[in-house]
Design a protein around this motif. Structure first.
Motif, short mmCIF file in Angstrom:
data_model
loop_
_atom_site.label_atom_id
_atom_site.label_comp_id
_atom_site.label_asym_id
_atom_site.label_seq_id
_atom_site.Cartn_x
_atom_site.Cartn_y
_atom_site.Cartn_z
N TRP A 245 -11.37 23.61 -1.90
CA TRP A 245 -11.76 24.89 -1.47
C TRP A 245 -11.41 25.86 -2.73
O TRP A 245 -11.77 26.99 -3.04
CB TRP A 245 -10.95 25.68 -0.45
N PHE A 246 -10.67 25.43 -3.75
CA PHE A 246 -10.26 26.15 -5.11
C PHE A 246 -10.83 25.37 -6.34
O PHE A 246 -10.88 24.27 -6.36
CB PHE A 246 -8.82 26.25 -5.20
N PRO A 247 -11.01 26.22 -7.21
CA PRO A 247 -11.56 25.63 -8.57
C PRO A 247 -10.11 24.67 -9.22
O PRO A 247 -9.17 25.16 -9.02
CB PRO A 247 -11.89 26.75 -9.60
N LEU A 248 -10.41 23.77 -9.86
CA LEU A 248 -9.51 22.97 -10.69
C LEU A 248 -9.02 23.93 -11.66
O LEU A 248 -9.70 24.60 -12.61
CB LEU A 248 -10.00 21.69 -11.36
N LEU A 249 -7.67 24.07 -12.09
CA LEU A 249 -6.93 24.84 -12.88
C LEU A 249 -7.19 24.52 -14.22
O LEU A 249 -7.29 25.35 -15.17
CB LEU A 249 -5.44 25.17 -12.58
N SER A 250 -7.50 23.24 -14.35
CA SER A 250 -7.53 22.44 -15.70
C SER A 250 -8.11 21.38 -15.66
O SER A 250 -8.06 20.72 -14.42
CB SER A 250 -6.34 22.38 -16.50
N TRP A 251 -8.78 20.67 -16.71
CA TRP A 251 -9.39 19.33 -16.72
C TRP A 251 -8.66 18.75 -17.86
O TRP A 251 -8.89 19.12 -19.10
CB TRP A 251 -10.84 19.47 -17.03
N PRO A 252 -7.86 17.59 -17.87
CA PRO A 252 -7.23 16.97 -18.52
C PRO A 252 -8.25 16.41 -19.79
O PRO A 252 -9.10 15.57 -19.50
CB PRO A 252 -6.30 15.74 -17.91
N VAL A 253 -7.38 16.47 -20.86
CA VAL A 253 -8.21 15.80 -22.07
C VAL A 253 -8.40 14.31 -22.11
O VAL A 253 -9.31 13.76 -22.54
CB VAL A 253 -7.33 16.40 -23.61
N ASN A 254 -7.25 13.57 -21.52
CA ASN A 254 -7.21 12.21 -21.46
C ASN A 254 -8.02 11.75 -20.45
O ASN A 254 -7.93 10.54 -20.22
CB ASN A 254 -5.89 11.60 -21.45
N THR A 255 -9.03 12.40 -19.62
CA THR A 255 -9.99 11.90 -18.65
C THR A 255 -10.67 10.84 -19.53
O THR A 255 -11.40 9.87 -18.79
CB THR A 255 -10.82 12.95 -18.11
N VAL A 256 -10.78 10.97 -20.65
CA VAL A 256 -11.79 9.99 -21.54
C VAL A 256 -11.24 8.42 -21.23
O VAL A 256 -11.91 7.63 -21.52
CB VAL A 256 -12.22 10.36 -22.86
N LEU A 257 -9.99 8.50 -20.86
CA LEU A 257 -9.46 7.25 -20.56
C LEU A 257 -9.85 6.62 -19.54
O LEU A 257 -9.82 5.14 -19.55
CB LEU A 257 -7.90 7.41 -20.79
N MET A 258 -10.58 7.06 -18.76
CA MET A 258 -10.99 6.34 -17.34
C MET A 258 -12.35 5.69 -17.58
O MET A 258 -13.33 6.29 -17.04
CB MET A 258 -11.12 7.42 -16.34
N GLU A 259 -12.52 4.77 -18.38
CA GLU A 259 -13.50 4.23 -18.98
C GLU A 259 -14.29 3.17 -18.04
O GLU A 259 -15.67 3.03 -17.87
CB GLU A 259 -13.21 3.27 -20.20
N GLN A 260 -13.56 2.98 -16.78
CA GLN A 260 -14.19 2.27 -15.75
C GLN A 260 -14.84 3.16 -14.67
O GLN A 260 -15.51 2.67 -13.74
CB GLN A 260 -13.31 1.29 -15.14
#
Length: 263
Positions: A245-260
């Motif tokens: 119901w709420f927007p995410l407060l931030s999006w982590p930079v290391n999301t790119v690590l989820m290569e799979q």
């Protein structure tokens, strides 16, 4: 000799692939002698006689060979303890109670479930669950899939089963919806110690952060959750779904690590 069950003998019955049957609760008394039955789906419709609600399930206590039991419908009162207590060969149990007008929800306790120690899949929806931690840890040693969408707990209920999660060595899939603050905290504490968990789905999870998740996890679903500070980063994830119901407060930079990640 028992006459064969046919639509003329039991008009509420629908036959599926033998030895699995789908029946109305009004036919359960006729099924009590079918001790070789291994799978049974029970449909209790609002139009059925209320007298054949949960009380009508008592006839199942004699069908001790059941390995799979599904109950869908509504009813009043409590499920007799002896029904599940006698079905010690169950590996799959699915109970879905829908009745918005029911003042006191059906509550399953250790008297129902402690003897069902062979369960591999347990799905409960629309019921209450009162199961102490130690008894849950003992009875659920073979549980692989656990899906709980429970009614709000009452003061008399023991929700210790949430704390038993790390003690379930076979648990690979956990779905926990309609979480309140206490159960959200218990899930936070327990999930991070579930060493074989591959799939996790949480609904109404109220914590701001998810627990550290094991790298065995490949699928994560979050529904109607609170204000998550940021999404989780788990390098083994292949599927990630977040509905809030709420927007995410931030999006982590290391999301790119989820290569799979594929979806």
């Amino acid at each position: 000799m028992l006459a064969p069950l046919t639509p003329s003998v039991c008009p509420g019955i629908s036959f599926l692939l033998h030895p699995k049957l789908m029946v109305s609760t009004m036919c359960l008394q006729e099924l009590s002698c079918l001790t070789s039955l291994s799978a049974l789906d029970i449909l209790h419709r609002p139009s059925d006689d209320p007298a054949y609600g949960f009380a009508g399930l008592a006839a199942l206590a004699a069908v001790t060979g059941l390995r799979s039991l599904q109950f869908l419908g509504n009813g009043s009162g409590s499920i007799p303890h002896a029904v599940l207590g006698n079905l010690q060969n169950l590996t799959n149990l699915d109970i879905h109670i829908y009745d918005a007008n029911q003042q006191a929800p059906c509550i399953l306790t250790s008297a129902h479930l402690a003897a069902c120690s062979k369960l591999r899949q347990l799905r409960l929806k629309g019921v209450g669950l009162s199961f102490p931690e130690q008894q849950a840890a003992t009875a659920w040693q073979h549980i692989e899939q656990l899906k709980l969408s429970l009614e709000e707990p009452h003061a008399s209920q023991d929700a210790g089963f949430w704390d038993a999660l790390p003690a379930l060595p076979c648990l690979t899939r956990l779905v926990a919806y309609r979480l309140d603050a206490d159960s959200s905290w218990a899930v936070y504490r327990g999930v991070k110690r579930c060493s074989n968990l591959a799939s996790l789905a949480l609904g109404n999870y109220s914590m701001s952060f998810l627990p550290p998740l094991n790298t065995t996890l490949t699928a994560l679903t979050l529904k109607a959750c609170g204000k998550l500070c940021e999404p989780p980063v788990v390098t083994s994830l292949r599927s990630l779904s977040i509905k809030s119901w709420f927007p995410l407060l931030s999006w982590p930079v290391n999301t790119v690590l989820m290569e799979q990640l594929t979806q």
